[in-house]
Design an enzyme around this catalytic site. Structure first.
Site, PDB file in Angstrom:
ATOM      1  N   ILE A  42      41.889  28.916  35.241  1.00 28.62           N
ATOM      2  CA  ILE A  42      41.845  30.378  35.186  1.00 28.62           C
ATOM      3  C   ILE A  42      42.024  30.890  33.759  1.00 28.62           C
ATOM      4  O   ILE A  42      41.333  31.826  33.337  1.00 28.62           O
ATOM      5  CB  ILE A  42      42.929  30.967  36.111  1.00 28.62           C
ATOM      6  CG1 ILE A  42      42.613  30.628  37.574  1.00 28.62           C
ATOM      7  CG2 ILE A  42      43.040  32.480  35.931  1.00 28.62           C
ATOM      8  CD1 ILE A  42      43.745  30.949  38.539  1.00 28.62           C
ATOM      9  N   GLY A 118      53.186  23.453  39.028  1.00 27.46           N
ATOM     10  CA  GLY A 118      54.300  22.823  39.720  1.00 27.46           C
ATOM     11  C   GLY A 118      54.493  23.295  41.139  1.00 27.46           C
ATOM     12  O   GLY A 118      55.606  23.279  41.667  1.00 27.46           O
ATOM     13  N   SER A 167      51.139  34.459  42.219  1.00 34.10           N
ATOM     14  CA  SER A 167      50.479  33.598  43.200  1.00 34.10           C
ATOM     15  C   SER A 167      50.763  34.144  44.589  1.00 34.10           C
ATOM     16  O   SER A 167      51.791  34.799  44.819  1.00 34.10           O
ATOM     17  CB  SER A 167      51.011  32.163  43.097  1.00 34.10           C
ATOM     18  OG  SER A 167      50.623  31.387  44.214  1.00 34.10           O
ATOM     19  N   TYR A 180      58.590  27.069  43.096  1.00 32.49           N
ATOM     20  CA  TYR A 180      57.367  27.729  42.630  1.00 32.49           C
ATOM     21  C   TYR A 180      57.243  29.114  43.255  1.00 32.49           C
ATOM     22  O   TYR A 180      56.952  30.103  42.573  1.00 32.49           O
ATOM     23  CB  TYR A 180      56.167  26.861  43.001  1.00 32.49           C
ATOM     24  CG  TYR A 180      54.830  27.415  42.584  1.00 32.49           C
ATOM     25  CD1 TYR A 180      54.383  27.284  41.275  1.00 32.49           C
ATOM     26  CD2 TYR A 180      53.991  28.045  43.516  1.00 32.49           C
ATOM     27  CE1 TYR A 180      53.134  27.771  40.901  1.00 32.49           C
ATOM     28  CE2 TYR A 180      52.749  28.535  43.149  1.00 32.49           C
ATOM     29  CZ  TYR A 180      52.325  28.395  41.834  1.00 32.49           C
ATOM     30  OH  TYR A 180      51.094  28.883  41.467  1.00 32.49           O
ATOM     31  N   ILE A 213      42.410  28.767  44.519  1.00 35.56           N
ATOM     32  CA  ILE A 213      41.356  28.849  43.519  1.00 35.56           C
ATOM     33  C   ILE A 213      40.863  27.439  43.213  1.00 35.56           C
ATOM     34  O   ILE A 213      41.657  26.544  42.913  1.00 35.56           O
ATOM     35  CB  ILE A 213      41.858  29.525  42.224  1.00 35.56           C
ATOM     36  CG1 ILE A 213      42.408  30.925  42.534  1.00 35.56           C
ATOM     37  CG2 ILE A 213      40.748  29.580  41.187  1.00 35.56           C
ATOM     38  CD1 ILE A 213      41.399  31.914  43.059  1.00 35.56           C
TER      39      ILE A 213
END
Length: 274
Positions: A42, A118, A167, A180, A213
């Protein structure tokens, strides 16, 4: 004569952006941008989209050879790009990066704080403290340090667009590691908080929040027989591509989003609807 040259440059950059399939934002021509985590995926795609719009781009990542290769590819396509190796979880390296970037392209107008990773699932009972801290540093601390490093110049010049990277894991509990997910949720709130602080200085802070993605690494990791099951999670019927996120970032970098700040754009194929 100067006006004619400017018009020619505008036409050239517009044609380049169109030819590469990116949206065209003429106001970006001549601006500067720094993208962290820009060697692949990205970050690299966002750097290419900005460069196609006439932005002078600085790319930063840990992998020196990869970031230089991406910068060279952008230059070969007619864009302006330089790449530097930097560990964006380290304050001293970011301060050095600021010096190098300013020397190369001048003060930064657009910051893409895209370092992260991660997210591979690790059961919380098996996650040790070092793992947890490493993931939080890579995703949340790196965002804080990048923003803190490049924000003062934007405040001084009373302009700038900062784009952070979250995210879907920060929106919904799922299969990602808890460290994460927590770090990405932190990026979401950090973005809103900073946006509220610095709006009075003419600086905008927004976030892009991707779901699945298909980056190079994901393509290698996802078995072909799992793809149909993954696709079913998205109302739009496909997995995202890096360009989907890059186009959202391009919009947030441009004046087309001049009255937007503290916003999170969920680049998630309809999986997140807020």
């Amino acid at each position: 004569m100067s006006t004619d040259n400017t018009n020619d440059n505008t036409a050239d950059n517009t044609a380049a952006a169109t030819a590469n399939g990116y949206p065209v934002y003429p106001d970006l021509i001549g601006r500067t941008a720094l993208i962290t985590g820009a060697s692949r995926g990205i970050g690299a795609e966002t750097a290419r989209a900005l460069a196609a719009n006439g932005v002078r781009v600085v790319l930063a990542a840990r992998d020196k050879s990869a970031v230089e290769e991406t910068a060279e590819a952008i230059r070969a396509a007619g864009g302006s790009a330089v790449g530097f190796a930097a560990d964006c979880t380290e304050q001293a390296e970011l301060e050095r990066l600021r010096e190098l970037a300013t020397e190369a392209v001048g003060p930064i107008d657009v910051l893409g704080a895209f370092v992260g990773g991660g997210g591979d699932p690790v059961p919380i009972e098996r996650m040790d403290l070092a793992q947890f801290r490493s993931v939080v540093d890579l995703n949340l601390t790196s965002t804080f340090l990048a923003v803190q490093t490049f924000l003062p110049s934007m405040i001084e010049r009373r302009r700038g667009s900062i784009i952070t990277m979250a995210s879907t894991a920060g929106r919904l509990p799922g299969f990602a590691a808890a460290s994460y997910a927590a770090a990405k949720a932190g990026v979401l709130m950090f973005t809103r908080h900073v946006a509220g602080e610095v709006g009075k200085h003419g600086v905008r802070v927004n976030c892009v929040s991707p779901s699945a993605i298909m980056t190079e690494s994901q393509r290698e990791r996802i078995p072909a027989d799992r793809l149909p099951m993954i696709v079913k999670q998205f109302p739009l019927g496909r997995i995202g591509e890096p360009v989907d996120v890059a186009q959202a970032a391009l919009f947030l970098a441009s004046d087309a989003s001049s009255w937007l700040t503290g916003l999170t754009i969920d680049v998630a194929g309809g999986r997140i609807m807020i």
